[in-house]
Write an enzyme that holds these catalytic residues in place. Structure first.
Site, PDB file in Angstrom:
ATOM      1  CG  ASN A 117      -1.952  -1.132   1.105  1.00 35.21           C
ATOM      2  OD1 ASN A 117      -2.108  -1.693   0.018  1.00 35.21           O
ATOM      3  ND2 ASN A 117      -2.604  -1.458   2.194  1.00 35.21           N
ATOM      4  CB  ILE A 118       1.227   3.859  -2.351  1.00 35.70           C
ATOM      5  CG1 ILE A 118      -0.162   3.867  -3.032  1.00 35.70           C
ATOM      6  CG2 ILE A 118       2.151   2.864  -3.062  1.00 35.70           C
ATOM      7  CD1 ILE A 118      -0.114   4.287  -4.504  1.00 35.70           C
ATOM      8  CG  ASP A 119      -2.791   3.330   2.418  1.00 37.05           C
ATOM      9  OD1 ASP A 119      -1.911   3.029   3.248  1.00 37.05           O
ATOM     10  OD2 ASP A 119      -3.702   2.542   2.096  1.00 37.05           O
ATOM     11  CG  HIS A 134       4.408  -1.585  -4.511  1.00 37.11           C
ATOM     12  ND1 HIS A 134       3.251  -2.255  -4.795  1.00 37.11           N
ATOM     13  CD2 HIS A 134       5.423  -2.432  -4.870  1.00 37.11           C
ATOM     14  CE1 HIS A 134       3.528  -3.454  -5.284  1.00 37.11           C
ATOM     15  NE2 HIS A 134       4.844  -3.591  -5.326  1.00 37.11           N
ATOM     16  CB  CYS A 163      10.027  20.666 -10.187  1.00 33.32           C
ATOM     17  SG  CYS A 163      11.461  20.923  -9.157  1.00 33.32           S
ATOM     18  CB  CYS A 166      14.090  22.688 -12.272  1.00 32.42           C
ATOM     19  SG  CYS A 166      13.255  21.113 -12.538  1.00 32.42           S
ATOM     20  N   GLY A 204      -5.447  -9.115   2.719  1.00 32.41           N
ATOM     21  CA  GLY A 204      -5.994  -8.167   1.742  1.00 32.41           C
ATOM     22  C   GLY A 204      -5.154  -7.944   0.513  1.00 32.41           C
ATOM     23  CG  ASN A 230      -8.536 -11.609   0.186  1.00 32.97           C
ATOM     24  OD1 ASN A 230      -9.652 -11.365  -0.246  1.00 32.97           O
ATOM     25  ND2 ASN A 230      -7.429 -11.208  -0.409  1.00 32.97           N
TER      26      ASN A 230
HETATM   27  P1  NAD Z   1      -5.577  -5.787  -5.210  1.00 30.83           P
HETATM   28  O1  NAD Z   1      -6.541  -4.667  -5.450  1.00 30.83           O
HETATM   29  O2  NAD Z   1      -5.022  -6.520  -6.370  1.00 30.83           O
HETATM   30  O3  NAD Z   1      -6.277  -6.868  -4.259  1.00 30.83           O
HETATM   31  C1  NAD Z   1      -6.969  -6.505  -3.099  1.00 30.83           C
HETATM   32  C2  NAD Z   1      -7.344  -7.750  -2.339  1.00 30.83           C
HETATM   33  O4  NAD Z   1      -7.976  -7.333  -1.127  1.00 30.83           O
HETATM   34  C3  NAD Z   1      -8.313  -8.656  -3.080  1.00 30.83           C
HETATM   35  O5  NAD Z   1      -7.860  -9.988  -2.991  1.00 30.83           O
HETATM   36  C4  NAD Z   1      -9.640  -8.452  -2.297  1.00 30.83           C
HETATM   37  O6  NAD Z   1     -10.450  -9.602  -2.306  1.00 30.83           O
HETATM   38  C5  NAD Z   1      -9.130  -8.151  -0.914  1.00 30.83           C
HETATM   39  N1  NAD Z   1     -10.058  -7.405  -0.055  1.00 30.83           N
HETATM   40  C6  NAD Z   1     -11.059  -6.553  -0.392  1.00 30.83           C
HETATM   41  N2  NAD Z   1     -11.649  -6.063   0.717  1.00 30.83           N
HETATM   42  C7  NAD Z   1     -10.991  -6.615   1.779  1.00 30.83           C
HETATM   43  C8  NAD Z   1     -11.132  -6.493   3.185  1.00 30.83           C
HETATM   44  N3  NAD Z   1     -12.045  -5.686   3.748  1.00 30.83           N
HETATM   45  N4  NAD Z   1     -10.284  -7.209   3.981  1.00 30.83           N
HETATM   46  C9  NAD Z   1      -9.349  -8.032   3.446  1.00 30.83           C
HETATM   47  N5  NAD Z   1      -9.182  -8.186   2.115  1.00 30.83           N
HETATM   48  C10 NAD Z   1      -9.988  -7.479   1.293  1.00 30.83           C
HETATM   49  O7  NAD Z   1      -4.445  -5.158  -4.291  1.00 30.83           O
HETATM   50  P2  NAD Z   1      -2.936  -5.585  -4.045  1.00 30.83           P
HETATM   51  O8  NAD Z   1      -2.848  -7.069  -3.953  1.00 30.83           O
HETATM   52  O9  NAD Z   1      -2.479  -4.758  -2.914  1.00 30.83           O
HETATM   53  O10 NAD Z   1      -2.124  -5.164  -5.359  1.00 30.83           O
HETATM   54  C11 NAD Z   1      -2.460  -4.105  -6.202  1.00 30.83           C
HETATM   55  C12 NAD Z   1      -1.514  -2.928  -6.309  1.00 30.83           C
HETATM   56  O11 NAD Z   1      -2.334  -1.803  -6.112  1.00 30.83           O
HETATM   57  C13 NAD Z   1      -0.416  -2.782  -5.304  1.00 30.83           C
HETATM   58  O12 NAD Z   1       0.730  -2.495  -6.044  1.00 30.83           O
HETATM   59  C14 NAD Z   1      -0.772  -1.546  -4.458  1.00 30.83           C
HETATM   60  O13 NAD Z   1       0.376  -0.698  -4.356  1.00 30.83           O
HETATM   61  C15 NAD Z   1      -1.806  -0.823  -5.256  1.00 30.83           C
HETATM   62  N6  NAD Z   1      -2.953  -0.261  -4.489  1.00 30.83           N
HETATM   63  C16 NAD Z   1      -2.757   0.364  -3.303  1.00 30.83           C
HETATM   64  C17 NAD Z   1      -3.845   0.876  -2.579  1.00 30.83           C
HETATM   65  C18 NAD Z   1      -3.578   1.568  -1.255  1.00 30.83           C
HETATM   66  O14 NAD Z   1      -2.468   2.052  -1.028  1.00 30.83           O
HETATM   67  N7  NAD Z   1      -4.546   1.608  -0.348  1.00 30.83           N
HETATM   68  C19 NAD Z   1      -5.141   0.753  -3.069  1.00 30.83           C
HETATM   69  C20 NAD Z   1      -5.315   0.104  -4.311  1.00 30.83           C
HETATM   70  C21 NAD Z   1      -4.217  -0.414  -4.995  1.00 30.83           C
HETATM   71 ZN    ZN Z   2      13.126  20.002 -10.486  1.00 32.20          ZN
END
Ligand code: NAD
Ligand code: ZN
Length: 263
Positions: A117-119, A134, A163, A166, A204, A230
């Site tokens: 997650n990037i949040d 990530h 930026c 620059c 998740g 999940n």
């Molecule tokens: P994904 O979207 O591919 O999969 C999400 C998974 O979470 C699914 O298997 C789904 O069934 C499950 N899920 C849904 N609700 C849930 C819950 N309440 N509890 C538990 N599981 C639950 O996401 P991923 O596998 O993280 O990969 C996708 C890419 O997307 C990553 O590179 C990530 O960086 C990025 N991403 C990040 C965010 C964030 O930062 N919040 C959000 C969306 C996607």
């Molecule tokens: Zn710059």
């Protein structure tokens, strides 16, 4: 929802997982977008996924739009989607599941979170040993002059952002699809793997990336408990000793409450 609201089978699984926990245990926890779903951030795929239908309005997959290649060719297009993700985070915060993991870190011998997650919610919740493999969407950088800044609210900045130093285009400190993983994060990951672990959680994530599925496979091969939380099945489900089909924060909260009640 509390422990009492789970089915008898689910309660039995919670109790079994609780029986595996003890202070000297080393945890390796992998998290993905589903971890933040209960904070109101949509996932890409699986339950509640934004892109389950496969294509975005441009006719490209989300992986193509958010790739390094598309960013180099058409940065405005990639930024349109990054800006949407950034705005989706506004007003949202870490949930009970993130806070439980942060509390668990201080109760066990070793506790590492590898997140896609990037949040930034794991850090917001107080977890310290977090590998953001990530990156983090709130950090922006200029690849021309090296300028860096942090953005709290994406609705308050122009997209694509320029930026301050620059005038070039900034990019987020995230790993786009097809880009290399950050060296520092990879080094931390390999050190953590060398240290070993006793229990693996996969929470998740659809586990599409090899380095995300790997801890489960390694744990399973070593005979460690491997616990998936999940609502859906994933690539790693078959290798998990425990598969919990329910939302992350509810399950984690119940496991943690039962564990603490037992102390
Ligand atoms: P994904 O979207 O591919 O999969 C999400 C998974 O979470 C699914 O298997 C789904 O069934 C499950 N899920 C849904 N609700 C849930 C819950 N309440 N509890 C538990 N599981 C639950 O996401 P991923 O596998 O993280 O990969 C996708 C890419 O997307 C990553 O590179 C990530 O960086 C990025 N991403 C990040 C965010 C964030 O930062 N919040 C959000 C969306 C996607
Ligand atoms: Zn710059």
């Amino acid at each position: 929802m509390t422990y009492d609201d789970f089915s008898p089978e689910q309660q039995a699984m919670i109790d079994e997982i609780v029986s595996l926990l003890s202070p000297e245990k080393r945890f390796f926890v992998v998290t993905g977008a589903g971890m933040s779903a209960e904070s109101g951030l949509p996932t890409y795929r699986g339950t509640g996924g934004l892109y389950n239908s496969g294509r975005t309005e441009q006719g490209l997959t989300i992986e193509q739009l958010l790739s390094g290649g598309t960013f180099r060719r058409d940065p405005e297009l990639t930024w349109k989607y990054l800006g949407e993700i950034g705005r989706a985070c506004e007003g949202k915060s870490c949930n009970r599941g993130h806070r439980v993991l942060a509390e668990m870190e201080s109760a066990f011998a070793d506790f590492c979170i590898l997140t896609q997650n990037i949040d930034g919610f794991h850090l917001d919740a107080g977890s310290r040993n977090v590998i953001e493999i990530h990156g983090n969407l709130h950090g922006l950088r200029c690849d021309s002059c090296g300028f860096q800044k942090t953005v709290a609210a994406f609705s308050a900045i122009e997209i694509p952002p320029a930026c301050d130093q620059c005038g070039g285009m900034l990019r987020p400190n995230v790993v786009l699809f097809d880009e290399m993983l950050p060296t520092v994060a990879c080094e931390r990951l390999s050190r953590q793997w060398q240290q070993g672990f006793d229990i693996v959680f996969s929470i998740g994530t659809s586990s599409n990336f090899q380095y995300i599925a790997e801890p489960v496979f390694r744990g399973a091969a070593a005979g460690c408990p491997t616990i998936e939380i999940n609502p859906d099945r994933t690539h790693v489900s078959e290798s998990c000793s425990h598969q919990f089909r329910a939302p992350a924060s509810l399950v984690l909260d119940s496991i943690w409450q039962r564990y603490r009640d037992r102390q």
